[in-house]
Design a protein around this motif. Structure first.
Motif, PDB file in Angstrom:
ATOM      1  N   ILE A 111      59.231 -49.920  33.521  1.00 34.99           N
ATOM      2  CA  ILE A 111      60.510 -49.431  34.039  1.00 34.99           C
ATOM      3  C   ILE A 111      61.161 -50.552  34.838  1.00 34.99           C
ATOM      4  N   GLU A 112      62.484 -50.679  34.727  1.00 35.26           N
ATOM      5  CA  GLU A 112      63.241 -51.657  35.506  1.00 35.26           C
ATOM      6  C   GLU A 112      64.352 -50.949  36.255  1.00 35.26           C
ATOM      7  N   ALA A 113      64.721 -51.512  37.390  1.00 34.83           N
ATOM      8  CA  ALA A 113      65.854 -50.995  38.155  1.00 34.83           C
ATOM      9  C   ALA A 113      66.839 -52.128  38.378  1.00 34.83           C
ATOM     10  N   ASP A 114      68.079 -51.917  37.935  1.00 33.72           N
ATOM     11  CA  ASP A 114      69.153 -52.867  38.195  1.00 33.72           C
ATOM     12  C   ASP A 114      69.934 -52.399  39.409  1.00 33.72           C
ATOM     13  N   ILE A 115      70.058 -53.274  40.392  1.00 32.79           N
ATOM     14  CA  ILE A 115      70.917 -53.014  41.544  1.00 32.79           C
ATOM     15  C   ILE A 115      72.162 -53.855  41.302  1.00 32.79           C
ATOM     16  N   LYS A 116      73.341 -53.191  41.288  1.00 32.46           N
ATOM     17  CA  LYS A 116      74.556 -53.860  40.838  1.00 32.46           C
ATOM     18  C   LYS A 116      75.703 -53.728  41.831  1.00 32.46           C
ATOM     19  N   LEU A 117      76.496 -54.783  41.869  1.00 29.14           N
ATOM     20  CA  LEU A 117      77.811 -54.737  42.493  1.00 29.14           C
ATOM     21  C   LEU A 117      78.794 -54.797  41.331  1.00 29.14           C
ATOM     22  N   VAL A 118      79.679 -53.816  41.246  1.00 26.90           N
ATOM     23  CA  VAL A 118      80.625 -53.714  40.144  1.00 26.90           C
ATOM     24  C   VAL A 118      82.040 -53.954  40.667  1.00 26.90           C
ATOM     25  N   ILE A 119      82.746 -54.894  40.049  1.00 24.48           N
ATOM     26  CA  ILE A 119      84.116 -55.206  40.441  1.00 24.48           C
ATOM     27  C   ILE A 119      85.056 -54.181  39.797  1.00 24.48           C
ATOM     28  N   CYS A 120      85.943 -53.612  40.602  1.00 18.77           N
ATOM     29  CA  CYS A 120      86.934 -52.640  40.129  1.00 18.77           C
ATOM     30  C   CYS A 120      88.319 -53.096  40.558  1.00 18.77           C
ATOM     31  N   GLU A 121      89.334 -52.434  40.013  1.00 24.51           N
ATOM     32  CA  GLU A 121      90.701 -52.769  40.411  1.00 24.51           C
ATOM     33  C   GLU A 121      90.942 -52.454  41.875  1.00 24.51           C
ATOM     34  N   GLU A 122      90.491 -51.275  42.324  1.00 24.88           N
ATOM     35  CA  GLU A 122      90.742 -50.883  43.718  1.00 24.88           C
ATOM     36  C   GLU A 122      89.808 -51.647  44.661  1.00 24.88           C
ATOM     37  N   SER A 123      88.540 -51.298  44.636  1.00 25.69           N
ATOM     38  CA  SER A 123      87.552 -51.991  45.458  1.00 25.69           C
ATOM     39  C   SER A 123      86.205 -51.927  44.753  1.00 25.69           C
ATOM     40  N   PRO A 124      85.357 -52.915  44.989  1.00 31.28           N
ATOM     41  CA  PRO A 124      84.060 -52.939  44.316  1.00 31.28           C
ATOM     42  C   PRO A 124      83.150 -51.837  44.855  1.00 31.28           C
ATOM     43  N   TYR A 125      82.113 -51.530  44.098  1.00 30.89           N
ATOM     44  CA  TYR A 125      81.121 -50.562  44.549  1.00 30.89           C
ATOM     45  C   TYR A 125      79.746 -51.027  44.098  1.00 30.89           C
ATOM     46  N   THR A 126      78.720 -50.425  44.668  1.00 28.03           N
ATOM     47  CA  THR A 126      77.353 -50.731  44.288  1.00 28.03           C
ATOM     48  C   THR A 126      76.742 -49.500  43.627  1.00 28.03           C
ATOM     49  N   GLU A 127      75.763 -49.749  42.766  1.00 26.47           N
ATOM     50  CA  GLU A 127      75.010 -48.657  42.166  1.00 26.47           C
ATOM     51  C   GLU A 127      73.666 -49.188  41.711  1.00 26.47           C
ATOM     52  N   GLY A 128      72.726 -48.272  41.560  1.00 23.57           N
ATOM     53  CA  GLY A 128      71.427 -48.594  41.010  1.00 23.57           C
ATOM     54  C   GLY A 128      71.248 -47.859  39.698  1.00 23.57           C
ATOM     55  N   VAL A 129      70.649 -48.532  38.715  1.00 29.10           N
ATOM     56  CA  VAL A 129      70.406 -47.929  37.403  1.00 29.10           C
ATOM     57  C   VAL A 129      68.937 -48.158  37.049  1.00 29.10           C
ATOM     58  N   LEU A 130      68.239 -47.079  36.721  1.00 31.81           N
ATOM     59  CA  LEU A 130      66.842 -47.153  36.307  1.00 31.81           C
ATOM     60  C   LEU A 130      66.796 -47.163  34.784  1.00 31.81           C
ATOM     61  N   LEU A 131      66.054 -48.131  34.214  1.00 32.82           N
ATOM     62  CA  LEU A 131      66.054 -48.356  32.761  1.00 32.82           C
ATOM     63  C   LEU A 131      64.639 -48.416  32.201  1.00 32.82           C
ATOM     64  N   HIS A 132      64.512 -48.030  30.933  1.00 27.10           N
ATOM     65  CA  HIS A 132      63.277 -48.245  30.190  1.00 27.10           C
ATOM     66  C   HIS A 132      63.663 -48.736  28.810  1.00 27.10           C
ATOM     67  N   ASP A 133      63.181 -49.912  28.447  1.00 24.43           N
ATOM     68  CA  ASP A 133      63.530 -50.545  27.165  1.00 24.43           C
ATOM     69  C   ASP A 133      65.036 -50.633  26.961  1.00 24.43           C
ATOM     70  N   GLY A 134      65.771 -50.885  28.041  1.00 28.07           N
ATOM     71  CA  GLY A 134      67.216 -51.051  27.956  1.00 28.07           C
ATOM     72  C   GLY A 134      68.012 -49.758  27.976  1.00 28.07           C
ATOM     73  N   TYR A 135      67.332 -48.621  28.003  1.00 32.80           N
ATOM     74  CA  TYR A 135      68.027 -47.334  28.023  1.00 32.80           C
ATOM     75  C   TYR A 135      68.043 -46.759  29.430  1.00 32.80           C
ATOM     76  N   GLU A 136      69.195 -46.267  29.845  1.00 31.77           N
ATOM     77  CA  GLU A 136      69.342 -45.709  31.183  1.00 31.77           C
ATOM     78  C   GLU A 136      68.586 -44.397  31.315  1.00 31.77           C
ATOM     79  N   LEU A 137      67.745 -44.309  32.346  1.00 33.36           N
ATOM     80  CA  LEU A 137      67.016 -43.080  32.642  1.00 33.36           C
ATOM     81  C   LEU A 137      67.755 -42.251  33.684  1.00 33.36           C
ATOM     82  N   THR A 138      68.272 -42.917  34.698  1.00 34.76           N
ATOM     83  CA  THR A 138      69.029 -42.265  35.757  1.00 34.76           C
ATOM     84  C   THR A 138      69.779 -43.336  36.535  1.00 34.76           C
TER      85      THR A 138
END
Length: 104
Positions: A48-75
């Motif tokens: 299992i891998e977890a990506d912690i991300k900062l995402v650039i948006c038009e208004e303001s950036p946000y952060t999120e975490g995505v849990l993955l297995h073999d490249g597929y999002e679990l949650t």
């Protein structure tokens, strides 16, 4: 299961600076465009891998975490406005925790 992501103080300061700017300010100052991301990945022993991300948006950036297995999002987490600290996930009764910390 717990994994720690260590990033440099300079990079953490850069990320925190981005979080305080609008999407337009980020583009003008750094050239990052909408939907571009900064990602750090934690890898758990069971594949299992977890990506912690900062995402650039038009208004303001946000952060999120995505849990993955073999490249597929679990949650994923709800959008947030902080990058460092504790990120919690749970899938099939198993808790995954990612700690994002500044290197000493």
């Amino acid at each position: 299961m717990v994994q720690t992501i260590k990033i440099s103080r300079e990079e953490m300061n850069f990320i925190n600076n981005l979080l305080n700017l609008s999407g337009d300010e980020i583009y003008q100052k750094y050239g990052y465009k909408r939907d571009e991301t900064i990602i750090h990945t934690a890898k758990f022993s069971n594949g299992i891998e977890a990506d912690i991300k900062l995402v650039i948006c038009e208004e303001s950036p946000y952060t999120e975490g995505v849990l993955l297995h073999d490249g597929y999002e679990l949650t994923c987490t709800d959008p947030d406005d902080t990058y460092d600290g504790e990120w919690d996930f749970e899938v099939n009764g198993v808790k995954y925790i990612v700690l994002v910390e500044v290197e000493n």
